[in-house]
Scaffold this active site. Structure first.
Site, short mmCIF file in Angstrom:
data_model
loop_
_atom_site.label_atom_id
_atom_site.label_comp_id
_atom_site.label_asym_id
_atom_site.label_seq_id
_atom_site.Cartn_x
_atom_site.Cartn_y
_atom_site.Cartn_z
N HIS A 1 -0.33 11.13 -27.56
CA HIS A 1 -0.72 9.61 -27.17
C HIS A 1 -1.59 8.85 -27.99
O HIS A 1 -1.53 7.71 -28.07
CB HIS A 1 -1.57 10.01 -25.70
N ASN B 1 -0.02 18.60 -20.42
CA ASN B 1 -0.35 17.74 -21.48
C ASN B 1 -0.45 18.29 -22.62
O ASN B 1 -0.85 17.84 -23.78
CB ASN B 1 -1.59 16.94 -21.12
N LYS C 1 7.56 22.93 -14.15
CA LYS C 1 6.88 21.77 -13.71
C LYS C 1 6.45 21.76 -12.27
O LYS C 1 5.21 21.54 -11.98
CB LYS C 1 7.45 20.49 -14.07
N HIS D 1 7.77 8.51 -27.16
CA HIS D 1 6.90 9.49 -26.39
C HIS D 1 7.42 10.61 -26.92
O HIS D 1 6.36 11.60 -27.44
CB HIS D 1 6.84 9.10 -25.00
N ARG E 1 -2.94 21.80 -13.81
CA ARG E 1 -1.99 20.48 -14.19
C ARG E 1 -2.06 19.97 -15.68
O ARG E 1 -0.93 19.72 -16.20
CB ARG E 1 -1.67 19.62 -13.24
N LYS F 1 3.44 11.30 -11.24
CA LYS F 1 2.51 10.49 -11.65
C LYS F 1 3.12 9.32 -12.21
O LYS F 1 4.35 9.11 -12.71
CB LYS F 1 2.17 11.28 -13.29
N ARG G 1 0.75 -1.33 0.04
CA ARG G 1 0.02 -0.04 0.09
C ARG G 1 0.77 1.24 0.14
O ARG G 1 0.15 2.48 0.39
CB ARG G 1 -1.08 0.31 1.13
N GLU H 1 -4.22 17.13 -10.74
CA GLU H 1 -4.88 17.33 -11.96
C GLU H 1 -6.20 17.70 -12.06
O GLU H 1 -6.94 17.24 -12.94
CB GLU H 1 -4.50 16.34 -13.06
N HIS I 1 -0.22 16.22 -25.76
CA HIS I 1 -0.23 14.83 -25.44
C HIS I 1 -1.46 14.16 -25.86
O HIS I 1 -1.66 13.05 -26.17
CB HIS I 1 -0.05 14.68 -23.90
N GLU J 1 9.75 18.01 -24.56
CA GLU J 1 9.02 18.17 -23.33
C GLU J 1 9.79 19.59 -22.84
O GLU J 1 9.19 20.29 -22.18
CB GLU J 1 9.28 16.99 -22.31
#
Ligand code: NAD
Ligand code: GLY
Length: 360
Positions: free
Chosen positions: A251, A244, A226, A264, A240, A142, A120, A236, A247, A184
């Site tokens: 993606h 992206n 960032k 990527h 935030r 993330k 956990r 987010e 993206h 990026e």
């Protein structure tokens, strides 16, 4: 060495940026002293840097184990994640154990997700070894893996206890991976800082040659931008999402082509050109600003034209995006270079962008 701070209350953490940091025991000691440590790396990075890292930490750690995963985006999946849990349980890991992610964004995302879910949640340190990981993926918490139907669809927010970015590791990075990281870097300028965008334009030669002074500035300024966004909106729920930029289209390219075909950063580079085109069609920016972004992406040896997936396939893939709400796609657009916004856009306008930016 420069140290920045990600300000998240009692989960705040430092980002150390500099040369030779993998060899500095004092940076690791506060987190690993008397702990069993699991270095998660891959078959490419481990032979380059694991020995050095193990030498650095073995005096302070209680024990050091290494989990070496296969290399590649196509292994960012459940089966590979399971290998981390298998190794940890077989070697007596407990709640005090610490994971060190040694590698690029794929390793960082997977090792971070393992840390988020093992018993956990345990602590982990990011030691990013690609430019993309140093300027982006190692910061912000993330973590996760891909699903065949969508990129980064399974995961958790779990912040590292420290990010230790050793710029020397960039010297062994293949040029194509360096370019992917530069996408990026451009993103951070485009969404938040026009003077940084201008600095990138003025230093394309140094950046593509991996000049370490230029890299230091690119990593520091990217991490500052960032960190500020993450501190304002860790999970987010709003702002935030601007991280992206590029993206939503990117993606779709990555998953539509099959993970690992387009890097990527390559998909994000092309996606930024498409999102700039969309911003111009919406009347936010001028055509010459779209050209400026396209020129910069091209100068970093990144693709600016999307693969011919077809508009319908693009829409199908983009609807699976995590920013979608009730099936409605939300796009990150530019109000100007240095300022981004999040908005829903009529499909007819997106269709124009898709038609104008696919090869063939
Ligand atoms: P990657 O992790 O696949 O690394 C790229 C390649 O470089 C790999 O082959 C790797 O083994 C190799 N490599 C790594 N360090 C090296 C070094 N120093 N010398 C030589 N080779 C080296 O790819 P990436 O571009 O670092 O990361 C992309 C991943 O990051 C994607 O899965 C993306 O979704 C994720 N990402 C996550 C976030 C986030 O916020 N968590 C942000 C951006 C991207
Ligand atoms: N790379 C996007 C984010 O970290 O939010």
């Amino acid at each position: 060495m420069k140290t920045l701070q990600v300000s998240l209350g009692d989960r705040s953490y430092p980002i150390h940026i500099g040369s030779g940091l993998i060899s500095k025991p004092e940076l690791f000691k506060p987190y690993i002293a008397n702990k069993s440590v699991f270095i998660v790396s891959n078959t490419t990075v481990s032979p380059l840097y694991s020995k050095k890292l193990i030498n650095t930490i073995s005096e302070d750690a209680k024990s050091v184990h290494e989990v070496i995963l296969p290399d590649g985006e196509s292994y960012k999946d459940w089966a590979t994640l399971q290998k981390i849990f298998d190794a940890m349980l077989a070697n007596g890991a407990d709640r005090k154990s610490v994971i060190i992610a040694l590698g690029g964004g794929v390793i960082g995302d997977m090792a971070g997700f393992a840390a988020a879910s093992f018993m956990r949640g345990i602590r982990f340190i990011q030691v990013p070894t690609t430019l993309l990981a140093q300027v982006d993926s190692s910061v912000g918490g993330k973590t996760g893996i891909n699903h065949p139907l969508g990129k980064n669809m399974i995961g958790a927010f779990h912040q590292p206890v420290a990010v230790i970015a050793d710029l020397d590791t960039l010297k062994t990075l293949p040029p194509r991976e360096l370019s992917a990281g530069l996408a990026e870097v451009i993103k951070h300028g485009a969404i938040a800082d026009s003077s940084f965008f201008h600095w990138i334009e003025a230093h394309t030669r140094e950046l593509t040659a991996c000049d370490l002074d230029a890299m230091a500035h690119a990593v520091e300024r990217s991490c500052e931008i960032k960190s500020a966004v993450v501190a304002a909106d860790e999970k987010e729920s709003g702002i935030r999402a601007i991280l992206n930029y590029g993206h939503t289209f990117g993606h779709a390219i990555e998953s539509g082509m099959g993970y690992g075909q387009w890097l990527h950063g390559e998909a994000v580079g092309c996606g930024m050109v498409m999102a700039a085109d969309l911003s111009a069609r919406l009347g936010h920016i001028q055509t010459h600003e779209v050209e400026r972004i396209k020129k910069l992406v091209a100068a970093m040896a990144l693709p600016t034209c999307a693969p011919p997936l077809g508009n319908q396939r693009f829409f199908e893939l983009m609807r699976i995006d995590k920013k979608s709400e009730g099936g409605e796609i939300r796009y990150i657009t530019l109000e100007k270079i240095g300022q981004a916004k999040i908005e829903a856009v009529d499909d007819s306008i997106v269709n124009q962008t898709l038609s104008a930016n696919q090869a063939g």
